[in-house]
Design a protein around this motif. Sequence first.
Motif, short mmCIF file in Angstrom:
data_model
loop_
_atom_site.label_atom_id
_atom_site.label_comp_id
_atom_site.label_asym_id
_atom_site.label_seq_id
_atom_site.Cartn_x
_atom_site.Cartn_y
_atom_site.Cartn_z
N THR A 205 4.60 25.10 6.92
CA THR A 205 3.84 24.19 7.39
C THR A 205 2.96 24.43 6.30
N LYS A 238 5.99 21.47 6.93
CA LYS A 238 5.32 20.94 8.62
C LYS A 238 3.93 20.66 8.82
N HIS A 239 3.87 20.07 9.88
CA HIS A 239 2.09 19.67 10.41
C HIS A 239 2.00 20.46 12.11
N GLY A 240 2.94 20.96 12.77
CA GLY A 240 2.37 21.31 13.92
C GLY A 240 2.79 20.34 14.52
N VAL A 241 2.00 20.06 15.99
CA VAL A 241 2.43 19.05 16.71
C VAL A 241 2.55 18.06 16.47
N GLY A 243 3.52 17.12 13.44
CA GLY A 243 5.28 16.02 13.35
C GLY A 243 4.76 17.14 11.51
N SER A 244 6.20 16.74 10.82
CA SER A 244 6.61 17.02 9.92
C SER A 244 7.28 15.85 8.63
N VAL A 258 7.57 14.38 16.47
CA VAL A 258 7.15 15.54 17.83
C VAL A 258 8.30 15.13 19.09
N TYR A 259 9.29 15.78 19.51
CA TYR A 259 9.52 15.27 20.81
C TYR A 259 8.84 16.13 22.00
N VAL A 263 5.44 22.03 26.89
CA VAL A 263 5.41 23.20 25.95
C VAL A 263 4.85 24.87 27.12
N ALA A 269 8.71 26.95 17.19
CA ALA A 269 8.98 25.95 16.83
C ALA A 269 9.13 26.01 15.33
N GLY A 270 9.01 27.26 14.77
CA GLY A 270 9.03 26.93 12.81
C GLY A 270 10.87 27.20 12.87
N TYR A 273 13.37 25.12 13.99
CA TYR A 273 13.30 23.57 13.29
C TYR A 273 14.49 23.74 12.17
N SER A 295 12.97 18.39 14.71
CA SER A 295 12.09 18.52 15.74
C SER A 295 12.64 18.29 17.06
N ALA A 298 12.94 22.65 17.84
CA ALA A 298 11.36 23.33 18.38
C ALA A 298 11.00 22.81 19.39
N VAL A 302 10.08 25.48 22.07
CA VAL A 302 8.75 26.54 23.14
C VAL A 302 8.65 25.61 24.44
N1 LIG Z 1 4.29 21.89 20.67
C1 LIG Z 1 5.05 21.50 20.27
N2 LIG Z 1 5.83 20.67 21.05
C2 LIG Z 1 6.29 20.28 20.59
N3 LIG Z 1 7.12 20.25 19.08
C3 LIG Z 1 6.20 20.71 18.78
C4 LIG Z 1 5.22 21.84 18.65
N4 LIG Z 1 4.70 22.05 17.81
C5 LIG Z 1 5.73 22.05 16.91
N5 LIG Z 1 6.26 21.09 17.66
C6 LIG Z 1 7.86 20.40 16.26
O1 LIG Z 1 8.17 22.41 15.74
C7 LIG Z 1 8.07 22.06 14.07
C8 LIG Z 1 7.81 23.32 13.51
O2 LIG Z 1 6.65 23.33 13.91
P1 LIG Z 1 4.94 24.32 13.35
O3 LIG Z 1 3.71 24.41 14.30
O4 LIG Z 1 4.64 23.74 12.36
O5 LIG Z 1 5.83 25.51 12.44
P2 LIG Z 1 5.44 27.15 12.66
O6 LIG Z 1 6.15 27.16 14.26
O7 LIG Z 1 6.42 26.68 11.38
O8 LIG Z 1 4.38 27.64 12.89
C9 LIG Z 1 6.76 20.67 13.85
O9 LIG Z 1 7.64 20.12 12.59
C10 LIG Z 1 7.31 20.03 15.41
O10 LIG Z 1 8.81 19.18 15.29
#
Ligand SMILES: Nc1ncnc2c1ncn2[C@@H]1O[C@H](COP(=O)(O)OP(=O)(O)O)[C@@H](O)[C@H]1O
Length: 326
Positions: A205, A238-241, A243-244, A258-259, A263, A269-270, A273, A295, A298, A302
């Motif tokens: 991330t 990766k940038h959470g919700v 995208g990446s 992101v799809y 949730v 998610a990580g 992914y 994506s 993940a 979630v």
């Molecule tokens: N709320 C969400 N809904 C759908 N996809 C998600 C969500 N959060 C994360 N993702 C997917 O999971 C990937 C990794 O999530 P992230 O939170 O960045 O990693 P980690 O879980 O390692 O902290 C994201 O790039 C995205 O594609």
Amino acid sequence: MLINNDETKKYDLVAVGRACIDLNAVDYNRPMEETMTFAKYVGGSPANVAIGLAKLGLKPAFIGKLADDQHGRFIKTYMTTAGVQMDESVVDSAGHKTGLAFTEIKSPSDCSILMYRDEVADLYLEATEVSESAIKASRLLLVSGTALAASPSREAILTAVNYAKKHGVPIVFELDYRPYTWRSAVDTAVYYRLVANEADIIIGTRDEFDRLENHDGGENEATITDLFKQRAQLIVIKHGVEGSYAYTKAGEVFDGKVYRTKVLKTFGAGDSYAAAFIYALLEGKTIDTALKYGSAAAAIVVSQHSSSDAMPTVAAIEALIASHQP
Ligand SMILES: Nc1ncnc2c1ncn2[C@@H]1O[C@H](COP(=O)(O)OP(=O)(O)O)[C@@H](O)[C@H]1O
Ligand SMILES: O=C(O)C[C@@H](O)[C@H](O)C(=O)COP(=O)(O)O
């Protein structure tokens, strides 16, 4: 070549690091103080990724140290049944315990993890317990950043990296930062840098890359410029919700969308992914497609209760990709 296509290899991936227990709140949408019931699953990032790959039909193996207790035996049985080769794992003989992660699900977007990781068996993996022949027999090596937090596991990871380099096995470094395990920010940055310089693929991330750089608010451009001076060929940030992004040494940039889904919790998610992204690369798909697989996997995880048990099949991932515009 980034991915080894040698079909005679015994394993598609060898994951090294921790296999632990997740205890996920069953009474969710409330703080942990008010949670009375937890469901047990196998956890630990590299174990989750190995399970994810097995669920996707590949042949992963796991190298780690399991506690000689009920949890250790549960993990071994679960992972073996899931299709992960566990013969290269070892059992602790010094009374160290299985790491536990209690997960709190306050709301679909507000989750946290309370880890019990004192004297955990996984951090006692010795360098001499890492099988050179298993790594040589694999198409990829996956190492987890958390396993660098303490010795002797730190030396075990560095040994695995050396074996992979010796035998031409590409290395995936999943930064997998878990603050509870580290002694200091400087330690994290030093050991992350050491392995990042040797890795072919780095996944983390934005926050985890900040830990590698030992500052907050880092920019992706600066990060990749710096890391591509070393061995890395492919970097995923990766940038959470949000995208990446995937970056190649050749200068390509791929945007992972992101799809949207219903949730249940944020964690898992990580690891899902990473499993699906690596699967797609191993199957010879493009980086763009690998990002979609990551994506989609993940998004599926979630929306479900666990991280490991919820790892999707190829059919589920492909159905989601076909039915949704990211
Ligand atoms: N709320 C969400 N809904 C759908 N996809 C998600 C969500 N959060 C994360 N993702 C997917 O999971 C990937 C990794 O999530 P992230 O939170 O960045 O990693 P980690 O879980 O390692 O902290 C994201 O790039 C995205 O594609
Ligand atoms: O990695 C751990 O030790 C805990 C995991 O098993 C847990 O399922 C989790 O937090 C996964 O989170 P992710 O990094 O978002 O995949």
